[in-house]
Scaffold this active site. Sequence first.
Site, short mmCIF file in Angstrom:
data_model
loop_
_atom_site.label_atom_id
_atom_site.label_comp_id
_atom_site.label_asym_id
_atom_site.label_seq_id
_atom_site.Cartn_x
_atom_site.Cartn_y
_atom_site.Cartn_z
N LYS A 9 0.84 -1.20 0.00
CA LYS A 9 0.00 0.00 0.00
C LYS A 9 0.88 1.25 0.00
O LYS A 9 2.11 1.16 0.24
CB LYS A 9 -0.93 -0.06 1.21
CG LYS A 9 -1.93 -1.25 1.13
CD LYS A 9 -2.82 -1.33 2.37
CE LYS A 9 -3.82 -2.48 2.26
NZ LYS A 9 -4.70 -2.58 3.47
N TYR A 49 -12.20 -2.81 -3.45
CA TYR A 49 -12.73 -2.90 -2.09
C TYR A 49 -14.26 -2.79 -2.05
O TYR A 49 -14.82 -2.36 -1.04
CB TYR A 49 -12.11 -1.80 -1.21
CG TYR A 49 -10.71 -2.14 -0.70
CD1 TYR A 49 -10.47 -3.28 0.08
CD2 TYR A 49 -9.63 -1.29 -0.95
CE1 TYR A 49 -9.20 -3.57 0.55
CE2 TYR A 49 -8.35 -1.59 -0.47
CZ TYR A 49 -8.15 -2.73 0.29
OH TYR A 49 -6.89 -3.03 0.78
N PHE A 57 -15.62 3.64 7.17
CA PHE A 57 -14.24 4.03 6.83
C PHE A 57 -13.95 3.95 5.33
O PHE A 57 -12.83 4.23 4.91
CB PHE A 57 -13.24 3.16 7.61
CG PHE A 57 -13.36 1.68 7.36
CD1 PHE A 57 -12.79 1.09 6.24
CD2 PHE A 57 -14.07 0.86 8.24
CE1 PHE A 57 -12.90 -0.27 6.00
CE2 PHE A 57 -14.19 -0.51 8.01
CZ PHE A 57 -13.61 -1.08 6.88
N ARG A 85 -1.79 -14.63 3.91
CA ARG A 85 -2.56 -13.94 4.95
C ARG A 85 -1.88 -14.13 6.32
O ARG A 85 -1.87 -13.21 7.14
CB ARG A 85 -3.99 -14.50 5.01
CG ARG A 85 -4.80 -14.26 3.73
CD ARG A 85 -5.51 -12.94 3.69
NE ARG A 85 -6.54 -12.79 4.69
CZ ARG A 85 -7.28 -11.69 4.79
NH1 ARG A 85 -7.09 -10.65 3.97
NH2 ARG A 85 -8.21 -11.59 5.72
N THR A 91 -5.51 -7.74 10.54
CA THR A 91 -5.84 -6.44 9.92
C THR A 91 -5.34 -5.28 10.78
O THR A 91 -4.78 -4.32 10.27
CB THR A 91 -7.37 -6.34 9.72
OG1 THR A 91 -7.82 -7.49 9.00
CG2 THR A 91 -7.74 -5.08 8.95
N ASN A 112 -1.82 -0.14 7.30
CA ASN A 112 -1.33 -1.50 7.56
C ASN A 112 -0.48 -2.10 6.44
O ASN A 112 -0.35 -3.31 6.31
CB ASN A 112 -2.46 -2.42 8.02
CG ASN A 112 -3.56 -2.60 6.99
OD1 ASN A 112 -3.46 -2.07 5.88
ND2 ASN A 112 -4.58 -3.35 7.32
N HIS A 115 -1.69 -5.51 1.38
CA HIS A 115 -2.96 -6.22 1.13
C HIS A 115 -2.68 -7.64 0.68
O HIS A 115 -1.71 -7.88 -0.04
CB HIS A 115 -3.76 -5.51 0.04
CG HIS A 115 -4.81 -6.41 -0.59
ND1 HIS A 115 -6.04 -6.61 0.00
CD2 HIS A 115 -4.80 -7.19 -1.70
CE1 HIS A 115 -6.73 -7.47 -0.74
NE2 HIS A 115 -6.01 -7.84 -1.77
N GLU A 126 -8.81 -10.44 -8.26
CA GLU A 126 -8.00 -9.24 -8.06
C GLU A 126 -6.82 -9.18 -9.03
O GLU A 126 -6.48 -8.10 -9.52
CB GLU A 126 -7.53 -9.20 -6.59
CG GLU A 126 -8.70 -8.95 -5.65
CD GLU A 126 -8.39 -9.16 -4.17
OE1 GLU A 126 -7.22 -9.43 -3.83
OE2 GLU A 126 -9.32 -9.04 -3.35
P1 GTP Z 1 -6.70 -6.23 3.05
O1 GTP Z 1 -5.66 -7.30 2.85
O2 GTP Z 1 -6.20 -4.85 2.74
O3 GTP Z 1 -7.99 -6.57 2.33
O4 GTP Z 1 -6.99 -6.22 4.62
P2 GTP Z 1 -7.80 -7.29 5.49
O5 GTP Z 1 -8.34 -8.37 4.60
O6 GTP Z 1 -6.94 -7.67 6.63
O7 GTP Z 1 -9.01 -6.41 6.05
P3 GTP Z 1 -10.40 -6.01 5.32
O8 GTP Z 1 -10.50 -6.65 3.98
O9 GTP Z 1 -11.49 -6.24 6.30
O10 GTP Z 1 -10.22 -4.43 5.16
C1 GTP Z 1 -9.53 -3.89 4.06
C2 GTP Z 1 -8.70 -2.71 4.51
O11 GTP Z 1 -9.55 -1.66 4.92
C3 GTP Z 1 -7.81 -2.97 5.74
O12 GTP Z 1 -6.61 -3.60 5.43
C4 GTP Z 1 -7.59 -1.56 6.23
O13 GTP Z 1 -6.59 -0.89 5.46
C5 GTP Z 1 -8.94 -0.93 5.96
N1 GTP Z 1 -9.78 -1.00 7.16
C6 GTP Z 1 -10.47 -2.06 7.62
N2 GTP Z 1 -11.12 -1.76 8.76
C7 GTP Z 1 -10.84 -0.47 9.01
C8 GTP Z 1 -11.19 0.44 10.06
O14 GTP Z 1 -11.92 0.11 10.99
N3 GTP Z 1 -10.67 1.71 9.96
C9 GTP Z 1 -9.87 2.10 8.94
N4 GTP Z 1 -9.39 3.36 8.92
N5 GTP Z 1 -9.50 1.27 7.95
C10 GTP Z 1 -9.97 0.02 7.99
MG MG Z 2 -9.42 -7.98 2.82
#
Ligand code: GTP
Ligand code: MG
Length: 149
Positions: A9, A49, A57, A85, A91, A112, A115, A126
Amino acid sequence: VEQTYIMVKPDGVQRGLVGEIISRFEKKGFKLTGLKLFRCPKELAEEHYKELQSKPFFPKLINYITSGPVVCMAWEGVGVVASARKLIGATNPLQAEPGTIRGDLAVQTGRNVVHGSDSPENGKREIGLWFKEGEICEWIPVQEPWVIE
Ligand code: GTP
Ligand code: MG
């Protein structure tokens, strides 16, 4: 063979963590089949997304992902989706285990650094979304018989 979409990212790129992150997947024994630095348009971030569209968010997430160049990667290997993962970690980086990318290199969910696709189906989806035809390279690493019996 399974494929996953991994993306450094914008914060990971700005912080100079690209090499470190690529290195972790290389050392594990996965095969890199696609790689590019890319400035992501808003529409693509929203499509990527789209499952999170209704989250509060979501606008912040789209701003974050489009705020600078990302490094797009396709990785291939046995069990690569779930394993990636695990290598990435939870996350929320404060809940991610030490030894994981997020556990070692980040502190906030909204920053974070990386992805990873959450299922083999999404891995395919993707990679199709982020790479054009001809950008994925099929090859056989010389080390392959030393990684897979
Ligand atoms: P990805 O690998 O990026 O998809 O992350 P993930 O699978 O661990 O988490 P998820 O798919 O639920 O969310 C995608 C992304 O959205 C996260 O990696 C974060 O960057 C962002 N995100 C998720 N939850 C929050 C939140 O509560 N606040 C904020 N600011 N960002 C969030
Ligand atoms: Mg995700």
